[in-house]
Structures are given as C-alpha cells and as structure tokens.
Motif scaffolding. Sequence first.
Motif, short mmCIF file in Angstrom:
data_model
loop_
_atom_site.label_atom_id
_atom_site.label_comp_id
_atom_site.label_asym_id
_atom_site.label_seq_id
_atom_site.Cartn_x
_atom_site.Cartn_y
_atom_site.Cartn_z
N GLU A 14 0.83 -1.21 0.00
CA GLU A 14 0.00 0.00 0.00
C GLU A 14 0.87 1.26 0.00
O GLU A 14 0.58 2.23 -0.72
CB GLU A 14 -0.92 -0.02 1.23
CG GLU A 14 -1.87 1.15 1.32
CD GLU A 14 -2.60 1.22 2.66
OE1 GLU A 14 -3.11 2.31 2.99
OE2 GLU A 14 -2.63 0.20 3.38
N LEU A 15 1.92 1.24 0.80
CA LEU A 15 2.82 2.40 0.87
C LEU A 15 3.50 2.64 -0.47
O LEU A 15 3.67 3.80 -0.90
CB LEU A 15 3.87 2.19 1.97
CG LEU A 15 3.38 2.34 3.41
CD1 LEU A 15 4.44 1.83 4.38
CD2 LEU A 15 3.03 3.78 3.72
N GLU A 16 3.93 1.57 -1.14
CA GLU A 16 4.58 1.72 -2.44
C GLU A 16 3.64 2.41 -3.43
O GLU A 16 4.06 3.25 -4.22
CB GLU A 16 5.02 0.35 -2.98
CG GLU A 16 6.08 -0.36 -2.15
CD GLU A 16 7.45 0.29 -2.23
OE1 GLU A 16 7.58 1.36 -2.86
OE2 GLU A 16 8.39 -0.26 -1.63
N MET A 17 2.36 2.03 -3.38
CA MET A 17 1.37 2.67 -4.27
C MET A 17 1.23 4.15 -3.94
O MET A 17 1.23 5.01 -4.82
CB MET A 17 0.02 1.98 -4.13
CG MET A 17 -0.14 0.75 -4.99
SD MET A 17 -1.77 -0.02 -4.82
CE MET A 17 -2.88 1.36 -5.01
N ARG A 18 1.10 4.45 -2.64
CA ARG A 18 0.92 5.86 -2.23
C ARG A 18 2.14 6.71 -2.61
O ARG A 18 2.00 7.86 -3.02
CB ARG A 18 0.70 5.93 -0.73
CG ARG A 18 -0.65 5.41 -0.28
CD ARG A 18 -0.92 5.82 1.15
NE ARG A 18 -2.15 5.29 1.66
CZ ARG A 18 -2.68 5.61 2.83
NH1 ARG A 18 -2.04 6.48 3.61
NH2 ARG A 18 -3.80 5.08 3.24
N LEU A 19 3.33 6.12 -2.44
CA LEU A 19 4.55 6.88 -2.72
C LEU A 19 4.76 7.12 -4.21
O LEU A 19 5.57 7.98 -4.59
CB LEU A 19 5.76 6.16 -2.12
CG LEU A 19 5.85 6.23 -0.58
CD1 LEU A 19 6.85 5.20 -0.05
CD2 LEU A 19 6.26 7.64 -0.13
N SER A 20 4.07 6.36 -5.04
CA SER A 20 4.20 6.57 -6.49
C SER A 20 3.20 7.61 -7.01
O SER A 20 3.25 7.98 -8.18
CB SER A 20 4.01 5.24 -7.23
OG SER A 20 2.68 4.76 -7.03
N ALA A 21 2.29 8.08 -6.14
CA ALA A 21 1.30 9.08 -6.57
C ALA A 21 2.00 10.41 -6.84
O ALA A 21 2.77 10.90 -6.01
CB ALA A 21 0.24 9.25 -5.49
N PRO A 22 1.78 11.02 -8.01
CA PRO A 22 2.50 12.25 -8.38
C PRO A 22 2.24 13.44 -7.46
O PRO A 22 3.09 14.32 -7.31
CB PRO A 22 2.03 12.54 -9.81
CG PRO A 22 0.77 11.75 -9.96
CD PRO A 22 0.87 10.57 -9.06
N ASP A 23 1.07 13.49 -6.83
CA ASP A 23 0.74 14.66 -6.01
C ASP A 23 1.20 14.51 -4.55
O ASP A 23 1.00 15.41 -3.75
CB ASP A 23 -0.77 14.93 -6.04
CG ASP A 23 -1.56 13.76 -5.46
OD1 ASP A 23 -1.00 12.64 -5.39
OD2 ASP A 23 -2.73 13.96 -5.08
N LEU A 24 1.82 13.36 -4.22
CA LEU A 24 2.21 13.12 -2.82
C LEU A 24 3.15 14.21 -2.31
O LEU A 24 3.04 14.70 -1.19
CB LEU A 24 2.88 11.75 -2.69
CG LEU A 24 3.52 11.47 -1.32
CD1 LEU A 24 2.44 11.30 -0.25
CD2 LEU A 24 4.41 10.24 -1.37
N TYR A 25 4.09 14.62 -3.16
CA TYR A 25 5.16 15.52 -2.69
C TYR A 25 4.71 16.97 -2.61
O TYR A 25 5.51 17.86 -2.31
CB TYR A 25 6.40 15.33 -3.57
CG TYR A 25 6.92 13.91 -3.41
CD1 TYR A 25 7.76 13.57 -2.35
CD2 TYR A 25 6.50 12.90 -4.28
CE1 TYR A 25 8.19 12.27 -2.18
CE2 TYR A 25 6.94 11.59 -4.10
CZ TYR A 25 7.78 11.28 -3.05
OH TYR A 25 8.21 9.98 -2.86
N ASP A 26 3.40 17.21 -2.88
CA ASP A 26 2.83 18.53 -2.59
C ASP A 26 2.76 18.75 -1.08
O ASP A 26 2.67 19.88 -0.61
CB ASP A 26 1.42 18.66 -3.19
CG ASP A 26 1.44 18.62 -4.71
OD1 ASP A 26 2.53 18.82 -5.28
OD2 ASP A 26 0.37 18.36 -5.31
#
Length: 354
Positions: A14-26
């Motif tokens: 689940e974390l790997e999926m979330r960390l690949s989301a492009p808007d995470l680093y906003d």
Amino acid sequence: MFEKLKMLSARLDELEMRLSAPDLYDDPARAARLLRERNELEPIVEAYRAYERAQQQLADATEMLSDPDMKELAQEELQQAKSDIARLEGELKLLLLPKDPNDEKNIYVEIRGGAGGEESALFAADLYRMYTMYADRRGWQTEVMSRSETELGGYKGIVFRVAGDRVYSRLKFESGVHRVQRVPETESQGRVHTSTTTVAVLPEAEELDFYIDPKDLRIDTFRASGAGGQHINKTSSAIRVTHIPTNTVVECQDERSQHKNKEKALSVLRSRLYEAEVEKQRAAIAADRKSQVGTGDRSERIRTYNFPENRVSDHRIKLTIYKLDQFLNGDMDEILDALIAADTAEKLRQQSEA
C-alpha cells in the motif's frame, strides 16, 4: 507472528502505491512520514518474503523426494531450506522486537560529581573526555551546553550534546552511578580512594515531542563565571531557566550571546522533561519488571573503574575487562555491544513469555 507479518507485507504494498502518486510531494511532511514508515517496514517484509520462499522450497524438495532420480538433489535442497527457515525465523523475531522510538535521536549527556569531592569532579572530566573520544571514533559531533569547573580542572557538572547516527541507541545504557577507585592526585600517602560520578543520558526532544507552555517558565539572567568565581563576562549573558510546575532548573553560560544561551537552556530543559515523561510511561508499562541491564535510573551503580587493576566492571551484565586505559580513551564498544546484546536477549525472553 505470521498474521502480523502478512499485514505488514500488505501495508508495504500500500505504501509503495501511495509513494508513487505524483501529487504526494505537494505535502512534504506527509511524504517524509510515509517514506520513514516504508524504510522501517522494508527489512521486515523482505525477511518475511524470503521466509515464504524458503517454505515453498521446502515443500518442493519434500515432493521431489518421491522421485528416485531427484532424491539426492532433493535432500540437498531440503537441508538448505530448513537451514534458511531457522535463520529467517531468528531474524524475524529480532526485527519484530519493540523498537525504542528514541534510538535514532541525538542526546544530551549530563555528568555530575557525586561522593568524593574534588576527586569526583576530576573523574567527571575523565568521563567527559571518554565520551567525546568515543564520539570522535564514530564520527559524531559534540557541543558543550553548560559546565561548572573546579580549580583543579574537574567538573562539578557538565552538560553536552552528542549528534550523529543512532547516538541514543549506543549510549542509552550509560545513565547511572559510575564508581572510580584510584589514588587521587591530592592523596599524599598513596591510598586508594573510592568516589562516584553520576551520568544521565537524555534523548534530544524536539518541540513536536514535548510542548512547554511559556507561562510555566521563569527566566533569569546572571553574569557567567569561571573556576574560583572570577567573572569571565562583564555582561549578564548567562541564563537560568526554571520550569515552575516541576521546579526543573537549567543554566547555560557557555555562549557570549544571551539569546544563544537561552536557546541551549530551553533545548536541554525540553529533553529533561521529555525523558521524565517517557520514564513515567516506562514505569507504568513495566510495573514490577526491570530490564536485565538495569533501570537507567541515575541512582543505580552501574560500573566500576579500578585504576590499580586496570579494570572496568559493568555490574548489570557482570562483565569485567582489563582494559581501563583503552576504555577511557574511547574504546568502549566491547562493553556497549554486550549491554545491547543483553537488552535484546531480555526482550526476546519477554516476547517468548507473552
């Protein structure tokens, strides 16, 4: 244990999926939190998945035993799989042990003279030198926060910060009473004296860890002074901070700037109050159980340094080495490694009893 490992494996996916989301680093704070969690889970899940592969290898090898042409190869694979399973089970037990949340933190070390007057103060200076030499060996940084010197070069008290990789995890067992047996420089008849010095190791608390209400503080200024009381600063740059609810007092006078002294004093105060709160929680959880390597209470005698015999004895794990000279020059790992191993063994024992 394996139900928990399955849940951790799913959480890592689940974390790997979330960390690949492009808007995470906003949201940098959220990204850092998820990255930290992933880094903590990765070694556990990798070991678990290796364990599952070994189990599958064991099943495949067992099935191959029925084929006469494959029997010899199957027996080799069977032995290898059993060896891997035993090793990985041990690794997983260690990886699943409760982690001390402070292990990654920097620390403040407080060394204070105890019984023995001037000799105790001189040994406090020896311990300060020992810890700073050990820090140098590990590439850590040290910074004095406050000190009170004696005329012979000892310390009534000294507080210093140590910063670096997993500092608290290595030095957290140093809290307690350190006893020295030697002929003091002031002894004219060559008799061996026994003195004590206390050490407290405090994890550095950030503002997020422990909030201090400014209304609970009394801040006084005074003139810094050196050994013998002579003034080393003509302005009132030294700071005394009192936490009124607990009557905890911290003084800092090493900087010429009043602002810097105040900043340092508040940082030490925050760490003292945080450690006191953590200790309350530990006591509530542990109730009537003490760790094998001691409580960490600064009133507990933990170690003896005997100069005539060149001996260091750690009383908690009943370990004695005859390398006092090397130990005081920062070569501390033999005893520190043994303390960490004893703590790990105790946690494993408690885990097996739970």
